[in-house]
Design an enzyme around this catalytic site. Structure first.
Site, PDB file in Angstrom:
ATOM      1  N   GLN A 175       8.793  41.978 -40.475  1.00 35.56           N
ATOM      2  CA  GLN A 175       8.532  41.229 -41.712  1.00 35.56           C
ATOM      3  C   GLN A 175       7.035  40.959 -41.864  1.00 35.56           C
ATOM      4  O   GLN A 175       6.466  41.082 -42.955  1.00 35.56           O
ATOM      5  CB  GLN A 175       9.318  39.915 -41.672  1.00 35.56           C
ATOM      6  CG  GLN A 175       8.972  38.927 -42.751  1.00 35.56           C
ATOM      7  CD  GLN A 175       9.963  37.780 -42.779  1.00 35.56           C
ATOM      8  OE1 GLN A 175      11.053  37.920 -43.297  1.00 35.56           O
ATOM      9  NE2 GLN A 175       9.583  36.638 -42.247  1.00 35.56           N
ATOM     10  N   HIS A 205      10.701  27.045 -36.939  1.00 38.99           N
ATOM     11  CA  HIS A 205      10.223  26.705 -38.287  1.00 38.99           C
ATOM     12  C   HIS A 205       9.206  25.561 -38.224  1.00 38.99           C
ATOM     13  O   HIS A 205       8.173  25.588 -38.889  1.00 38.99           O
ATOM     14  CB  HIS A 205      11.385  26.246 -39.174  1.00 38.99           C
ATOM     15  CG  HIS A 205      12.450  27.268 -39.401  1.00 38.99           C
ATOM     16  ND1 HIS A 205      13.720  27.129 -38.892  1.00 38.99           N
ATOM     17  CD2 HIS A 205      12.453  28.436 -40.087  1.00 38.99           C
ATOM     18  CE1 HIS A 205      14.464  28.162 -39.274  1.00 38.99           C
ATOM     19  NE2 HIS A 205      13.727  28.978 -39.991  1.00 38.99           N
TER      20      HIS A 205
HETATM   21  P1  AMP Z   1      13.923  32.209 -41.633  1.00 40.41           P
HETATM   22  O1  AMP Z   1      14.347  30.842 -42.046  1.00 40.41           O
HETATM   23  O2  AMP Z   1      14.761  32.801 -40.553  1.00 40.41           O
HETATM   24  O3  AMP Z   1      13.682  33.122 -42.802  1.00 40.41           O
HETATM   25  O4  AMP Z   1      12.495  32.023 -40.957  1.00 40.41           O
HETATM   26  C1  AMP Z   1      11.429  31.412 -41.648  1.00 40.41           C
HETATM   27  C2  AMP Z   1      10.160  31.616 -40.876  1.00 40.41           C
HETATM   28  O5  AMP Z   1      10.298  31.033 -39.570  1.00 40.41           O
HETATM   29  C3  AMP Z   1       9.827  33.105 -40.654  1.00 40.41           C
HETATM   30  O6  AMP Z   1       8.435  33.298 -40.811  1.00 40.41           O
HETATM   31  C4  AMP Z   1      10.266  33.325 -39.239  1.00 40.41           C
HETATM   32  O7  AMP Z   1       9.564  34.374 -38.601  1.00 40.41           O
HETATM   33  C5  AMP Z   1       9.927  31.990 -38.602  1.00 40.41           C
HETATM   34  N1  AMP Z   1      10.686  31.808 -37.376  1.00 40.41           N
HETATM   35  C6  AMP Z   1      12.034  31.904 -37.211  1.00 40.41           C
HETATM   36  N2  AMP Z   1      12.369  31.733 -35.911  1.00 40.41           N
HETATM   37  C7  AMP Z   1      11.202  31.538 -35.238  1.00 40.41           C
HETATM   38  C8  AMP Z   1      10.880  31.304 -33.864  1.00 40.41           C
HETATM   39  N3  AMP Z   1      11.806  31.248 -32.916  1.00 40.41           N
HETATM   40  N4  AMP Z   1       9.578  31.138 -33.547  1.00 40.41           N
HETATM   41  C9  AMP Z   1       8.617  31.198 -34.498  1.00 40.41           C
HETATM   42  N5  AMP Z   1       8.862  31.410 -35.802  1.00 40.41           N
HETATM   43  C10 AMP Z   1      10.133  31.583 -36.175  1.00 40.41           C
END
Ligand code: AMP
Length: 282
Positions: free
Chosen positions: A153, A37
């Site tokens: 997504q 994030h």
């Molecule tokens: P989430 O809180 O899981 O909905 O994720 C929020 C954003 O963070 C989304 O755009 C995810 O794709 C991104 N994200 C989650 N994990 C990672 C990661 N390991 N590397 C890069 N982006 C991430």
């Protein structure tokens, strides 16, 4: 950093920012923040004058038997992390604020929404597209930052932005991994020490496929077989899907091309984990 809970106030603050000619970057999240994030937040800070982050565990994207209730929530810690990164605005609405009683409108990205995670999580991408469309309308960012980690997504949201003529640029940032290769995820918190080791099978399978491509294998069916076998070698893993698809249409490929998306989802215990790589055959 301003923390805002109401849609009306968030609109007012974001309009104030952009009216002055400042570019506004936006990072939507469900909280329980980790380096993945934070990499999005840093990208936004580097590319935009002001940055807004949202934290909202969106019930609409969880199925009835999924982990909505136990999804990790740690607002105070998250808020501190964002404050340290000099985020300008944190939007943290309640469920009632986002979905007042009587709301019946959804955004459905047909076709794409039934692929990869959408095929095993019916309604998931309808929930994602609906909440992101609402957040975009509230924030009206110039750029919105998403992780490659959630590759399906990204495909769904790019399609939505294009189809609905939304005035926002989607920026996709690389997957941030732990030192041993595990893709960072809020759901990794569900894993005990043993499962944490078992979870490495996802990235191991992807690396193996990438290696086979480097060695000259070009048959997607054979590559899927190889990846599936690696997952099967870990008895604790229950495979959901292993696919090689076009990253925009999410359609399975009949031959390997540059940028082909290799995506995997598997359960380790109760945790459903996903990971992927983009192939770069020579
Ligand atoms: P989430 O809180 O899981 O909905 O994720 C929020 C954003 O963070 C989304 O755009 C995810 O794709 C991104 N994200 C989650 N994990 C990672 C990661 N390991 N590397 C890069 N982006 C991430």
């Amino acid at each position: 950093m301003r923390t805002i809970q109401s849609v009306a106030e968030m609109k007012a603050v974001c309009r104030e920012i952009t009216r002055g000619g400042n570019t506004l970057g936006f990072v939507p999240t469900m909280g329980a923040l980790h380096e993945g994030h934070l990499s999005l937040v840093r990208a936004s800070k580097a590319q935009c004058r002001a940055t807004a982050v949202s934290i909202f565990v969106n019930p609409l994207q969880f199925g009835p038997t999924e982990d909505l209730d136990k999804y990790p929530r740690m607002m105070e810690r998250d808020s501190k992390l964002l404050e340290e990164l000099n985020v300008d605005v944190l939007f943290a609405p309640t469920v009632g604020e986002m979905y007042p009683p009587g709301a019946t409108t959804y955004v459905e990205v047909a076709d794409l929404s039934g692929k990869l995670d959408g095929s095993s999580r019916p309604g998931h991408f309808r929930g994602v597209a609906t909440v992101v469309a609402k957040l975009f309308e509230t924030v009206r960012p110039d750029r919105a930052f998403f992780g490659q980690k959630d590759a399906a997504q990204v495909a769904v949201l790019r399609r939505m932005v294009c189809d609905l003529d939304m005035d926002v640029e989607i920026v996709v940032c690389p997957i941030v991994r732990e030192k041993d290769g595990l893709a960072m995820s809020s759901r990794n918190a569900y894993l005990n020490a043993e499962q944490r080791q078992q979870a490495l099978v996802l990235s191991r399978a992807l690396m193996r496929v990438s290696h086979e491509v480097d060695l000259g294998e070009r048959d997607p069916r054979r590559l899927v077989e190889i990846g599936t076998c690696v997952i099967a070698e870990e008895p604790a893993a229950r495979l959901d899907y292993f696919e090689i698809v076009d990253p925009a249409s999410l359609q399975p490929l009949s031959e390997i091309s540059r940028g082909a998306l290799v995506a995997v989802a598997a359960f380790i215990g109760n945790a459903r984990l996903i990971d992927n790589i983009l192939l770069a055959p020579r």
